[in-house]
Design a protein around this motif. Structure first.
Motif, PDB file in Angstrom:
ATOM      1  N   UNK A 152     -97.090  63.719 -25.612  1.00  0.00           N
ATOM      2  CA  UNK A 152     -97.252  62.412 -26.266  1.00  0.00           C
ATOM      3  C   UNK A 152     -98.715  62.070 -26.509  1.00  0.00           C
ATOM      4  N   UNK A 153     -99.563  62.493 -25.580  1.00  0.00           N
ATOM      5  CA  UNK A 153    -101.000  62.178 -25.684  1.00  0.00           C
ATOM      6  C   UNK A 153    -101.618  62.790 -26.938  1.00  0.00           C
ATOM      7  N   UNK A 154    -101.029  63.880 -27.417  1.00  0.00           N
ATOM      8  CA  UNK A 154    -101.593  64.566 -28.588  1.00  0.00           C
ATOM      9  C   UNK A 154    -101.071  63.990 -29.908  1.00  0.00           C
ATOM     10  N   UNK A 155    -100.165  63.029 -29.826  1.00  0.00           N
ATOM     11  CA  UNK A 155     -99.595  62.449 -31.050  1.00  0.00           C
ATOM     12  C   UNK A 155    -100.666  61.849 -31.944  1.00  0.00           C
ATOM     13  N   UNK A 156    -100.515  62.070 -33.236  1.00  0.00           N
ATOM     14  CA  UNK A 156    -101.383  61.389 -34.207  1.00  0.00           C
ATOM     15  C   UNK A 156    -100.558  60.294 -34.869  1.00  0.00           C
ATOM     16  N   UNK A 157    -101.016  59.067 -34.731  1.00  0.00           N
ATOM     17  CA  UNK A 157    -100.269  57.910 -35.230  1.00  0.00           C
ATOM     18  C   UNK A 157    -101.051  57.237 -36.348  1.00  0.00           C
ATOM     19  N   UNK A 158    -100.364  57.026 -37.482  1.00  0.00           N
ATOM     20  CA  UNK A 158    -100.978  56.299 -38.603  1.00  0.00           C
ATOM     21  C   UNK A 158    -100.423  54.884 -38.562  1.00  0.00           C
ATOM     22  N   UNK A 159    -101.288  53.902 -38.291  1.00  0.00           N
ATOM     23  CA  UNK A 159    -100.854  52.505 -38.257  1.00  0.00           C
ATOM     24  C   UNK A 159    -101.204  51.840 -39.584  1.00  0.00           C
ATOM     25  N   UNK A 160    -100.232  51.122 -40.167  1.00  0.00           N
ATOM     26  CA  UNK A 160    -100.463  50.392 -41.425  1.00  0.00           C
ATOM     27  C   UNK A 160    -100.415  48.885 -41.180  1.00  0.00           C
ATOM     28  N   UNK A 161    -101.407  48.174 -41.680  1.00  0.00           N
ATOM     29  CA  UNK A 161    -101.402  46.711 -41.666  1.00  0.00           C
ATOM     30  C   UNK A 161    -102.134  46.214 -42.899  1.00  0.00           C
ATOM     31  N   UNK A 162    -101.888  44.966 -43.265  1.00  0.00           N
ATOM     32  CA  UNK A 162    -102.481  44.405 -44.472  1.00  0.00           C
ATOM     33  C   UNK A 162    -104.005  44.272 -44.340  1.00  0.00           C
ATOM     34  N   UNK A 163    -104.731  44.653 -45.385  1.00  0.00           N
ATOM     35  CA  UNK A 163    -106.180  44.450 -45.407  1.00  0.00           C
ATOM     36  C   UNK A 163    -106.484  43.407 -46.489  1.00  0.00           C
ATOM     37  N   UNK A 164    -106.496  43.823 -47.744  1.00  0.00           N
ATOM     38  CA  UNK A 164    -106.845  42.868 -48.810  1.00  0.00           C
ATOM     39  C   UNK A 164    -105.692  41.921 -49.143  1.00  0.00           C
ATOM     40  N   UNK A 165    -104.485  42.231 -48.725  1.00  0.00           N
ATOM     41  CA  UNK A 165    -103.332  41.337 -48.924  1.00  0.00           C
ATOM     42  C   UNK A 165    -103.411  40.097 -48.053  1.00  0.00           C
ATOM     43  N   UNK A 166    -104.242  40.135 -46.994  1.00  0.00           N
ATOM     44  CA  UNK A 166    -104.392  38.977 -46.087  1.00  0.00           C
ATOM     45  C   UNK A 166    -104.587  39.443 -44.650  1.00  0.00           C
ATOM     46  N   UNK A 167    -105.563  38.805 -43.949  1.00  0.00           N
ATOM     47  CA  UNK A 167    -105.932  39.259 -42.602  1.00  0.00           C
ATOM     48  C   UNK A 167    -105.433  38.315 -41.517  1.00  0.00           C
ATOM     49  N   UNK A 168    -104.435  37.479 -41.836  1.00  0.00           N
ATOM     50  CA  UNK A 168    -103.976  36.496 -40.852  1.00  0.00           C
ATOM     51  C   UNK A 168    -103.404  37.139 -39.589  1.00  0.00           C
ATOM     52  N   UNK A 169    -102.965  38.392 -39.674  1.00  0.00           N
ATOM     53  CA  UNK A 169    -102.394  39.076 -38.504  1.00  0.00           C
ATOM     54  C   UNK A 169    -103.352  40.098 -37.883  1.00  0.00           C
TER      55      UNK A 169
END
Lengths: 144, 144
Positions: free
Chosen positions: A5-22
């Motif tokens: 599990x430690x070697x897992x590569x995870x791509x996290x997606x979150x809004x950038x220019x759509x809005x940074x409220x989160x």
């Protein structure tokens, strides 16, 4: 995947220019994910992300696509509508990546039908970081 | 493409659940597109689109993906951030479709770097329907 599990590569997606409220929430979710592996897109939780406005878009795109191609898992927070997150999810589905989308139900709003209806995406509704963490753990175990 | 323009299949993308503030504009753009061929997603310009809330998301997704796969061209209005539009664009890039994104520059906002930086997408900034129509015509001729 049968990987450590430690070697897992995870791509996290979150809004950038759509809005940074989160942005703070993305930061907290990325902290959860770091227990399981390397988060390729850790910058998405940074409060000073505005710096990236000075990087040419083509460079941002190609760097992120290289990360996406190398990722074992894709995890997105999809409460804020975002073209970039949608684009990453569309490309990740075509690449056959395991994808979890985390969504906080909103009053008088619905999650995009293209996301909730995609057979290549698991959508989990959640409330708060503790609940999200539980769902992330289950998803990662399912894909291990 | 060398096809008769009238036979063109055009997939138009616009925000649905991300926000309907541009619905009338989508309607007007779709009217422009109908001169050149069949607009597969004509419903996106309909003011009573709310009806689709009662169709299961998987059905919406699979119907739209079938249309996307059959399309000769993809044309999107990307001013309103939308997960669904982003997802369609990501999938269309992977399918190698010719893609035009129309964007109205906004104060204190930038278009997603994943869209403006994608080598598979042509982005055109525009003002109003007449200007958009001119850019659409040029794009369609370029891909004919």
């Amino acid at each position: 995947m049968g990987k450590n599990e430690k070697a897992l590569k995870i791509y996290f997606c979150g809004s950038i220019r759509g809005g940074r409220q989160d942005a703070q929430l993305y930061h907290d979710l990325i902290d959860c994910l770091k227990v399981f592996g390397q988060v390729l897109t850790e910058h998405i939780g940074r409060s000073d992300l505005v710096d990236e406005r000075y990087i040419p878009s083509r460079e941002i795109h190609d760097r992120d696509l290289t990360w996406l191609q190398s990722a074992d898992l894709v995890i997105a927070e999809v409460t804020t509508p975002s073209l970039g997150v949608g684009y990453e999810l569309g490309r990740a589905v075509e690449m056959g990546k395991p994808i979890l989308c985390l969504y906080r139900p909103q009053e008088n709003k619905l999650l995009s039908g293209m996301i909730s209806g995609s057979p290549g995406i698991i959508v989990e509704e959640y409330e708060g970081v503790v609940d999200a963490k539980r769902r992330i753990e289950r998803f990662i175990k399912l894909n291990d």
